[in-house]
Enzyme design. Structure first.
Site, short mmCIF file in Angstrom:
data_model
loop_
_atom_site.label_atom_id
_atom_site.label_comp_id
_atom_site.label_asym_id
_atom_site.label_seq_id
_atom_site.Cartn_x
_atom_site.Cartn_y
_atom_site.Cartn_z
N CYS A 120 0.87 -1.15 -0.16
CA CYS A 120 -0.21 0.06 -0.21
C CYS A 120 0.82 1.14 -0.10
CB CYS A 120 -0.92 -0.14 1.32
SG CYS A 120 -2.36 1.18 0.97
N HIS A 177 -3.64 -5.57 0.95
CA HIS A 177 -3.34 -5.96 2.42
C HIS A 177 -3.67 -7.33 2.63
CE1 HIS A 177 -2.31 -2.11 3.87
NE2 HIS A 177 -3.53 -1.60 3.21
#
Length: 489
Positions: free
Chosen positions: A338, A435
């Site tokens: 991310c 994630h």
């Protein structure tokens, strides 16, 4: 409305999250339909939960996701209606019922809190529908009487919703008798009357040695003690809620592969590292500011960040950019997740100032990509497939920004047929928006095999479930759970 009981603490990090998760699992094992609830959470460790009536998902604290797992139910945004995600030392992004409503400075938020109680009580009603029991987690401490007037997290909620409270004291940090007696002393009478008892958490050694302490607390306060909980070793196998714990994770036992993780100032979703920590041959080292990245690390992971540009500048201030360049020259592997993925590129642009005053900065130039921040936020749970190993992946996305460039032609994953992430030409550096990627057991085993670890890939999720069961058993043994559940109303 379901019966309910609330755990509040004498301070932050007294173990409320784990205790609520354990009590949720204990209640579920008894056959009760139990749900978790936390009116307000402050954490950059977020999860994606169901957003009733809408496509995609909304954000809640990772702790409430874990507590929903403990209950055996799917999480919804109503389990944590107010989530604050710190972006600076004095400001945070405000998420209400799963959706971002804006940013607020600390002083402004105290005024805003008065408007949030309606959303909290609406979510409270929805969580309780069809449940036998709701176990509520407070935030911080009810003794913060300077914040009481507009409180939605502790006694402000408990008195409005008429939920009885169990006060949790942490004996490991010391001063537990004074902290409980002091809380009793300074609470206004209306709040004091909400407390039906106490419990002592994180006791090491012979519990009977604290009998006189319990007697003293009961004498000072008149509150009964529901029990003394020992140090729960199984809690180390559960996802951590926030960065308070990172100082205790700064070093680990030396093992076959060292994984270094810089402790960014706005680190987010660092539980992405938990499946690696659970592997017996992996040593995960969280490196605090001011310390170099260890030169003997075989893998460096740049975790998520709530402020990519801010943390990229902080990374340079600590000299970690030079450490990463040296690690790369030595042939080391690097993974960015991310915000960490965005940092690995050539440049990060934020023309609308979404993250703050700095609108553009050079990246680490370890991937041939660039990122531009855009207002629309991606929040969703996903099923995907590894591009390198052709095995299934599952996880979630919570991010601003769009990343493009030549290295994106070597994606990390296919999410619903769309390419995600980027990989260097030699395969030793990759970044992804996914994630939870290391939570995929087959992917983790195959990835680690490329780093020389041949025995890996045990079921991480099964270990979390096992830890929750073990904690529930311990709580049943050391607490009067019958009395705690009977106190719910």
């Amino acid at each position: 409305m379901a019966r309910a009981i609330m755990l509040q603490g004498t301070g932050s990090d007294v173990g409320k999250t784990v205790l609520v998760a354990g009590l949720c699992r204990a209640a579920a094992r008894r056959g009760l339909k139990v749900r978790p609830f936390k009116p307000q959470n402050m954490s950059n460790n977020a999860a994606v939960a169901d957003l009733p009536g809408e496509a995609g998902g909304g954000e809640i604290g990772r702790a409430q996701w874990l507590q929903a797992v403990a209950c055996g139910v799917e999480p919804t945004v109503h389990m944590n209606p107010v989530l604050l995600k710190p972006q600076t030392d004095i400001g945070a992004q405000v998420v209400v019922q799963g959706k971002v409503i804006g940013e607020a400075q600390a002083r402004d938020y105290q005024t805003l809190k008065g408007q949030l109680m309606d959303a909290v009580l609406d979510s409270w009603q929805q969580v309780g529908e069809g449940a036998d029991l709701v176990i509520v987690e407070g935030a911080g401490s009810p003794a913060e009487i300077n914040l009481r007037a507009r409180d939605v997290a502790n006694m402000g909620f408990a008195t409005r919703a008429k939920v009885p409270v169990v006060l949790v004291g942490d004996i490991d940090r010391g001063g537990v008798i004074a902290s409980i007696a002091g809380t009793h002393l300074i609470l206004p009478e209306e709040d004091r009357q909400m407390i039906v008892g106490i419990l002592i958490n994180k006791f090491r050694g012979d519990v009977s040695l604290f009998d006189d302490g319990i007697a003293a607390i009961e004498k000072f306060t008149g509150w009964q003690c529901f029990g003394v909980v020992p140090w729960l070793k199984s809690a180390a196998r559960l996802p951590s809620e926030d960065s308070v714990v990172l100082e205790r994770l700064a070093s680990g036992e030396k093992r076959a592969l060292k994984v270094a993780v810089p402790m960014l100032s706005r680190i987010a979703n660092f539980d992405d590292l938990d499946p690696l920590k659970a592997e017996p041959q992996i040593e995960v080292v969280f490196v605090p500011p001011g310390k170099p990245l260890p030169p003997d690390a075989g893998l460096v992971v740049l975790p998520g960040s709530k402020s990519t540009i801010g943390d990229l500048l902080m990374l340079r201030e600590n000299g970690w950019d030079g450490d990463l360049a040296a690690h790369r020259r030595r042939g080391g592997h690097i993974v960015g997740i991310c915000g960490g993925f965005q940092m690995l590129g050539r440049r990060v642009r934020d023309p609308q100032g979404i993250e703050g005053g700095v609108t553009e900065t050079e990246g680490l130039c370890l991937l041939d990509v660039e990122t531009i921040m855009e207002p629309e936020k991606t929040v969703r749970n996903v099923e995907a497939r590894s591009a390198a190993f052709d095995v299934p992946l599952s996880g979630y996305e919570i991010h601003l920004g769009r990343t493009t460039g030549p290295d994106c032609r070597r994606p990390v994953a296919l999410i619903e047929g769309i390419e995600d992430g980027a990989t260097s030409a030699d395969g030793k550096v990759f970044g992804t928006y996914l994630h939870g990627i290391f939570g995929a057991d087959r992917f983790r085993a195959m990835f680690l095999k490329g780093l020389g670890i041949t025995e890996a890939g045990t079921s991480y999720r099964a270990e979390v479930e096992k830890a929750l069961d073990e904690i529930a058993v311990e709580l049943e043994r050391h607490l009067d759970c019958d009395a705690i559940f009977a106190a719910a109303r």
